[in-house]
Design a protein around this motif. Structure first.
Motif, PDB file in Angstrom:
ATOM      1  N   TRP A 117       0.836  -1.199   0.000  1.00  0.00           N
ATOM      2  CA  TRP A 117       0.000   0.000   0.000  1.00  0.00           C
ATOM      3  C   TRP A 117       0.871   1.249   0.000  1.00  0.00           C
ATOM      4  CZ3 TRP A 117      -4.675  -0.365  -1.564  1.00  0.00           C
ATOM      5  CH2 TRP A 117      -5.389  -1.530  -1.351  1.00  0.00           C
ATOM      6  N   ASP A 118       2.000   1.185   0.723  1.00  0.00           N
ATOM      7  CA  ASP A 118       2.902   2.342   0.741  1.00  0.00           C
ATOM      8  C   ASP A 118       3.547   2.537  -0.627  1.00  0.00           C
ATOM      9  OD1 ASP A 118       2.347   2.835   3.375  1.00  0.00           O
ATOM     10  OD2 ASP A 118       4.089   1.702   4.132  1.00  0.00           O
ATOM     11  N   ALA A 119       3.897   1.415  -1.286  1.00  0.00           N
ATOM     12  CA  ALA A 119       4.494   1.515  -2.616  1.00  0.00           C
ATOM     13  C   ALA A 119       3.506   2.122  -3.596  1.00  0.00           C
ATOM     14  CB  ALA A 119       4.934   0.137  -3.099  1.00  0.00           C
ATOM     15  N   LEU A 120       2.227   1.750  -3.468  1.00  0.00           N
ATOM     16  CA  LEU A 120       1.194   2.307  -4.339  1.00  0.00           C
ATOM     17  C   LEU A 120       1.018   3.803  -4.061  1.00  0.00           C
ATOM     18  CD1 LEU A 120      -0.750   1.437  -6.544  1.00  0.00           C
ATOM     19  CD2 LEU A 120      -2.456   0.988  -4.796  1.00  0.00           C
ATOM     20  N   SER A 121       1.078   4.178  -2.787  1.00  0.00           N
ATOM     21  CA  SER A 121       0.982   5.596  -2.416  1.00  0.00           C
ATOM     22  C   SER A 121       2.155   6.397  -2.953  1.00  0.00           C
ATOM     23  CB  SER A 121       0.928   5.750  -0.890  1.00  0.00           C
ATOM     24  OG  SER A 121      -0.235   5.142  -0.387  1.00  0.00           O
ATOM     25  N   ASP A 122       3.326   5.734  -3.066  1.00  0.00           N
ATOM     26  CA  ASP A 122       4.515   6.407  -3.589  1.00  0.00           C
ATOM     27  C   ASP A 122       4.509   6.499  -5.114  1.00  0.00           C
ATOM     28  OD1 ASP A 122       5.479   6.750  -1.050  1.00  0.00           O
ATOM     29  OD2 ASP A 122       6.771   4.972  -1.106  1.00  0.00           O
ATOM     30  N   GLY A 123       3.510   5.899  -5.759  1.00  0.00           N
ATOM     31  CA  GLY A 123       3.414   5.986  -7.210  1.00  0.00           C
ATOM     32  C   GLY A 123       3.955   4.769  -7.943  1.00  0.00           C
ATOM     33  N   ASP A 124       4.304   3.709  -7.205  1.00  0.00           N
ATOM     34  CA  ASP A 124       4.780   2.474  -7.850  1.00  0.00           C
ATOM     35  C   ASP A 124       3.572   1.631  -8.227  1.00  0.00           C
ATOM     36  OD1 ASP A 124       7.419   3.174  -7.523  1.00  0.00           O
ATOM     37  OD2 ASP A 124       7.583   2.172  -5.560  1.00  0.00           O
ATOM     38  N   ASP A 125       3.362   1.500  -9.514  1.00  0.00           N
ATOM     39  CA  ASP A 125       2.231   0.703 -10.009  1.00  0.00           C
ATOM     40  C   ASP A 125       2.667  -0.768 -10.093  1.00  0.00           C
ATOM     41  OD1 ASP A 125       0.034  -0.359 -11.237  1.00  0.00           O
ATOM     42  OD2 ASP A 125       0.158   0.887 -13.035  1.00  0.00           O
ATOM     43  N   PRO A 126       2.016  -1.660  -9.350  1.00  0.00           N
ATOM     44  CA  PRO A 126       2.426  -3.076  -9.371  1.00  0.00           C
ATOM     45  C   PRO A 126       2.146  -3.768 -10.703  1.00  0.00           C
ATOM     46  CG  PRO A 126       0.430  -2.806  -8.076  1.00  0.00           C
ATOM     47  CD  PRO A 126       0.891  -1.430  -8.462  1.00  0.00           C
TER      48      PRO A 126
END
Length: 182
Positions: free
Chosen positions: A170-179
């Motif tokens: 969730w933090d990675a998604l918040s940082d703009g990293d699209d899985p």
């Protein structure tokens, strides 16, 4: 020069072409005194050799779908089957009079009516040589599979990038990293 895994495929392609062309070509033609004639190809002269050669090609085919360690094992099986095919062919050629007698009996329709001396037999050395080269090529392909099985990754196009374990998705998604990106 290192041995490349692709050579095992070229060798089997050569073996398939020669084997298919010579499989039913007339290796042996006989004529008995009554005028009856008969012909036999690879599977008629040396059926065990033909069957073992087909099994060796099947081992190669199975190795196309396996990892390197299993490819080596299948390459060994391929080599053993090709060696058995060569031995069976040699045995059939050593016992050529039995093959001639069998084909003469089949041509005349009467078992034991004619001896080998009464039968005119014509062997085709060219077709026998073509099949022998096919057997050797399959055996060499097995050796190549043992020595250089291949299986190295050529591209990482479809591999997922390494992700750090300590990062919360969730933090990675918040940082703009699209899985879903690659």
């Amino acid at each position: 020069m290192p041995l490349k895994p692709v050579w095992r495929h070229y060798l089997v392609a050569l073996a398939l072409v020669l084997g298919l062309v010579s499989a039913e070509a007339p290796w042996l033609s006989v004529a008995v005194p009554t005028g009856a004639t008969g012909q036999a190809g690879w599977s008629g002269v040396a059926p065990a050799s033909f069957s073992l050669a087909l099994a060796a090609v099947a081992a190669w085919g199975a190795s196309l779908l396996t990892p390197p360690r299993v490819t080596r094992v299948l390459g060994g099986a391929q080599l053993l089957l090709a060696t058995g095919s060569a031995a069976a062919l040699a045995q059939a050629l050593v016992n050529a009079s039995d093959v001639v007698r069998s084909l003469a009996n089949e041509a005349s329709g009467v078992i034991g009516a004619f001896s080998v001396a009464d039968t005119a037999a014509d062997w085709s050395a060219g077709w026998i040589a073509a099949s022998s080269v096919a057997i050797v090529a399959v055996g060499l392909s097995g050796i190549t599979a043992i020595v250089a099985p291949g299986g190295e990754k050529k591209s990482q196009k479809y591999d997922r990038p390494e992700q750090r374990v300590d990062v919360d998705p969730w933090d990675a998604l918040s940082d703009g990293d699209d899985p879903t990106e690659r």
